[in-house]
Design a protein around this motif. Structure first.
Motif, short mmCIF file in Angstrom:
data_model
loop_
_atom_site.label_atom_id
_atom_site.label_comp_id
_atom_site.label_asym_id
_atom_site.label_seq_id
_atom_site.Cartn_x
_atom_site.Cartn_y
_atom_site.Cartn_z
N LEU A 70 1.88 -12.76 -0.12
CA LEU A 70 0.43 -12.11 -0.30
C LEU A 70 0.02 -11.41 0.97
O LEU A 70 -1.24 -11.03 1.13
CB LEU A 70 -0.47 -13.02 -0.74
N HIS A 71 0.89 -11.24 2.28
CA HIS A 71 0.66 -10.42 3.08
C HIS A 71 0.27 -8.92 2.71
O HIS A 71 0.98 -8.56 1.83
CB HIS A 71 1.77 -10.29 4.33
N VAL A 72 -0.68 -8.35 3.42
CA VAL A 72 -1.11 -7.24 2.69
C VAL A 72 -0.28 -6.03 2.57
O VAL A 72 -0.22 -4.99 1.72
CB VAL A 72 -2.40 -6.73 3.82
N THR A 126 -12.60 -12.28 0.02
CA THR A 126 -11.57 -12.97 -0.81
C THR A 126 -10.24 -12.20 -0.57
O THR A 126 -9.11 -13.13 -0.17
CB THR A 126 -11.69 -12.56 -2.33
N ASN A 127 -10.07 -11.06 -0.24
CA ASN A 127 -8.76 -10.68 0.12
C ASN A 127 -7.94 -10.88 1.47
O ASN A 127 -6.92 -11.06 1.50
CB ASN A 127 -8.55 -9.01 -0.01
N MET A 143 -6.24 -12.89 -6.94
CA MET A 143 -6.08 -11.61 -6.26
C MET A 143 -6.27 -10.37 -7.23
O MET A 143 -7.06 -9.57 -7.04
CB MET A 143 -4.96 -11.23 -5.29
N LEU A 178 -8.47 -3.14 3.51
CA LEU A 178 -7.78 -4.33 4.09
C LEU A 178 -6.66 -3.91 4.81
O LEU A 178 -6.35 -4.40 6.15
CB LEU A 178 -7.25 -5.51 2.88
N PRO A 179 -5.68 -2.93 4.47
CA PRO A 179 -4.72 -2.44 5.39
C PRO A 179 -5.14 -2.05 6.54
O PRO A 179 -4.72 -2.10 7.71
CB PRO A 179 -3.80 -1.35 4.53
N LEU A 200 -14.07 -6.56 -9.61
CA LEU A 200 -14.86 -5.83 -8.42
C LEU A 200 -14.60 -4.28 -8.55
O LEU A 200 -15.51 -3.51 -8.10
CB LEU A 200 -14.55 -6.26 -6.99
N THR A 207 -4.92 -13.01 1.50
CA THR A 207 -3.86 -12.28 2.34
C THR A 207 -3.53 -13.10 3.58
O THR A 207 -2.50 -12.88 4.30
CB THR A 207 -3.77 -11.09 2.51
N GLN A 208 -4.36 -14.11 3.93
CA GLN A 208 -4.11 -14.95 5.11
C GLN A 208 -4.07 -13.85 6.23
O GLN A 208 -3.14 -14.21 7.16
CB GLN A 208 -3.00 -15.68 5.07
N MET A 209 -4.83 -12.91 6.29
CA MET A 209 -4.51 -11.97 7.52
C MET A 209 -4.90 -12.56 8.80
O MET A 209 -5.94 -13.05 8.89
CB MET A 209 -5.20 -10.61 7.10
N GLU A 236 -6.61 3.68 -0.63
CA GLU A 236 -5.31 3.59 -0.12
C GLU A 236 -4.54 4.68 0.59
O GLU A 236 -4.86 5.64 0.37
CB GLU A 236 -4.50 3.44 -1.43
N GLY A 237 -3.97 4.25 1.60
CA GLY A 237 -3.26 5.17 2.23
C GLY A 237 -3.92 5.81 3.51
O GLY A 237 -3.57 6.55 4.40
N GLU A 241 0.83 -1.09 0.13
CA GLU A 241 0.03 -0.11 0.05
C GLU A 241 0.87 1.35 0.10
O GLU A 241 1.83 1.29 0.86
CB GLU A 241 -0.98 -0.01 1.26
N PHE A 282 -0.76 -5.18 -1.41
CA PHE A 282 -1.95 -4.43 -1.60
C PHE A 282 -1.73 -2.97 -2.23
O PHE A 282 -2.71 -2.30 -2.46
CB PHE A 282 -2.62 -4.20 -0.11
N MET A 314 -15.04 -8.76 -1.95
CA MET A 314 -13.79 -8.14 -1.95
C MET A 314 -13.23 -8.26 -0.79
O MET A 314 -11.88 -8.64 -0.52
CB MET A 314 -13.92 -6.42 -2.45
N CYS A 326 -11.83 2.49 -1.89
CA CYS A 326 -11.94 1.26 -1.08
C CYS A 326 -10.78 0.62 -0.91
O CYS A 326 -11.01 -0.60 -0.17
CB CYS A 326 -13.07 0.56 -1.76
N PHE A 327 -9.57 1.03 -1.43
CA PHE A 327 -8.72 -0.09 -1.36
C PHE A 327 -7.76 0.04 -0.17
O PHE A 327 -6.63 -0.47 -0.02
CB PHE A 327 -7.82 0.08 -2.77
N GLN A 329 -4.83 4.20 6.14
CA GLN A 329 -4.54 4.20 7.62
C GLN A 329 -3.35 4.90 7.87
O GLN A 329 -2.96 5.31 9.04
CB GLN A 329 -3.96 2.50 7.81
N ASN A 332 -10.13 -8.41 -7.80
CA ASN A 332 -10.20 -7.03 -7.42
C ASN A 332 -10.19 -6.03 -8.73
O ASN A 332 -10.89 -5.02 -8.75
CB ASN A 332 -8.97 -6.61 -6.73
#
Lengths: 331, 331
Positions: free
Chosen positions: A55-57, B103-104, A100, B64-65, A107, B108-110, B30-31, A30, A61, B100, B60-61, B33, A104
């Motif tokens: 693939l960690h965010v 899936t993410n 991924m 996830l972060p 979507l 990303t296995q968060m 994005e950004g 990001e 991302f 979205m 919207c991106f 956070q 995305n």
């Protein structure tokens, strides 16, 4: 100039390799496209390949926002363009990357110009993610499914821009990859050699060649250097000295990259994470959470990460000439 | 204090509404956070709801972060926590939002702590995205599928923190939503009323009540204010004056938000995009691309966007008391 080659500019989990005519990214967190706006030596539209370690965010991302910029159709929305069928971006990464990006893109209904491909580095047992024509995104061309070799490594996943690229699996909480960028040997064309060319009688140059230095494209071709015969029968041979290609080893998050050892020997540069570091009591802000160096290392390993000491040990094992630490923890 | 209520802090396509005990976001680019780290008046862990206007990547991106930070399990990975079954974040948005996020999160296995829900505002014909137990992410609880009403609006999609929330569809290249935050009438408790309470004989207060001001939780309850009978039979009535609740209208990208008119009347604040603006020749850097105001507006509309003039017109139509423009184009 021809001798400049790649340089490394550090990002938030995104490194750029600046080559002669293009740039490659390793990871794309990001904020990468914002970092790219700040960087003076790389522009989004110049980037042709993105290598994702895992693939960690915090490592992947930024891909979609980056694509939105790098493959922008804003200047010419919906109109035919010479770039429509050009593959502008290629991605390499672990299983899941293709899904991924495709999911995305669908979507977010992003409007892109040109094509991209998502290549996946797969283990023996990992299923492929569909490349069926009907499932592809409208800007996607089928990516390769690159199976791991019998020695547990991915050899020569790409050969371009004077580099061959290998990859290997490294230990983390999720599948994580390390990449090795092997520069092919390049000619070092010394001043004496250039003078020799400049001193040639222009009348004996091959027909159609007006300047002797133009012969360098044949004499010093990286792939297939060839001697040149002049009109008087004399032969010019390729320049005598080769410069050994450099080797860059760039690892994703890991507590143990030892599977990379066979392809990482004598790296010129090793980029290794260093999430956790022991901080001496005199420098620590929080005296209540002081840990011994051993405790810090145990904590790092339990999270799939490493300390500067572990990175240094791996650097020594592969006899790396330089070690760059990245991915510092925020704590 | 009770009268402070929400304030607006502008982000890159993310607005925060800071309420008494929590914050809400509208969009999460994005950004976000990183912006939240800079903001002094809102912290990720304090945010409980995120309203997404549309699924373009610049709106919207950051989700996830942001989740990775706001629902972090870093301090206590894998261990049982009192937050395990707490719904920490609720998302509202158009069809596709649930897929979205889910899936993410899977790809990303968060590793998250606590639960989230993704509610979708659906048109009549839009399919729901599965909430089957086996398909949910391990940190997900089923979100609502909120169907549009017969009048083409979503009424009362949420009622909490002293607000009811409506939404409506607005014209853009993709499905885009506007949100209306209706503050419920709140009591304005004047100094005279407080003095009256303070002057009460403590001996006649209801049993268990030691301070007369504690009666305010009954007398000035926003939902259901009630008189209080004292031990001597006298009755204290709720405070006489109510403060009318404020109305905030926040629109996603749009060239035409007129469907919002019925729920936007007399807005205290209208937030409206303004992607394209006419720039007078004297201020323009690029004289070759000069356009007339009409051409600028036509270009904006063709891309589903608006000009400041269009925003002002809509503000006048709904008699908005204040207009905030956002989403300025980069060109």
């Amino acid at each position: 100039s021809a001798g400049s080659g790649p340089t490394l500019g550090r990002n938030c989990s995104s490194l750029s390799l600046n080559l002669h005519s293009t740039s490659w990214l390793v990871d794309c967190a990001e904020g990468t496209q914002i970092q790219l706006q700040r960087a003076s030596n790389v522009t989004p539209g110049r980037i042709s390949k993105v290598f994702i370690t895992h693939l960690h965010v915090d490592h992947c991302f930024g891909i979609l926002p980056f694509m939105n910029t790098a493959m922008s159709s804003a200047s010419n929305p919906g109109k035919p363009s010479r770039l429509d069928n050009v593959v502008r971006l290629e991605f390499y990464g672990p299983s899941g990357l293709r899904q991924m990006i495709r999911t995305n893109l669908k979507l977010t209904q992003m409007s892109l110009l040109g094509k991209y491909a998502a290549h996946e580095l797969l283990f023996d047992n990992e299923p492929t993610f569909t490349n069926e024509e009907t499932e592809l995104h409208s800007n996607e061309v089928p990516g390769q499914d690159i199976r791991i070799g019998p020695d547990g490594l991915w050899h020569n996943i790409e050969d371009s821009e004077g580099f061959t690229i290998d990859a290997g699996p490294i230990v983390h909480r999720v599948t994580s990859l390390g990449y090795v960028f092997n520069e092919k040997p390049t000619f070092h064309i010394g001043l004496a050699y250039l003078r020799m060319l400049d001193d040639l009688n222009p009348l004996i140059l091959p027909r159609g060649v007006s300047r002797a230095r133009a012969l360098l494209s044949t004499l010093a071709d990286n792939e297939n250097p060839q001697p040149v015969t002049l009109q008087d029968g004399s032969i010019i041979y390729p320049p005598p000295r080769e410069l050994a290609g450099r080797k860059l080893v760039i690892l994703g998050d890991t507590s143990d990259p030892s599977a990379m050892i066979p392809i990482s020997q004598d790296a010129d540069v090793l980029v290794h994470e260093s999430t956790n570091a022991w901080i001496p009591a005199s420098l620590s802000k929080n005296q209540s959470t002081l840990m011994t160096p051993e405790e810090v290392q145990a904590k790092a390993i339990s999270r799939g990460h490493a300390t500067p000491g572990m990175a240094g040990q791996f650097a020594a094992t592969i006899r790396a000439k330089a070690l760059y630490l990245n991915h510092f923890g925020v704590k």
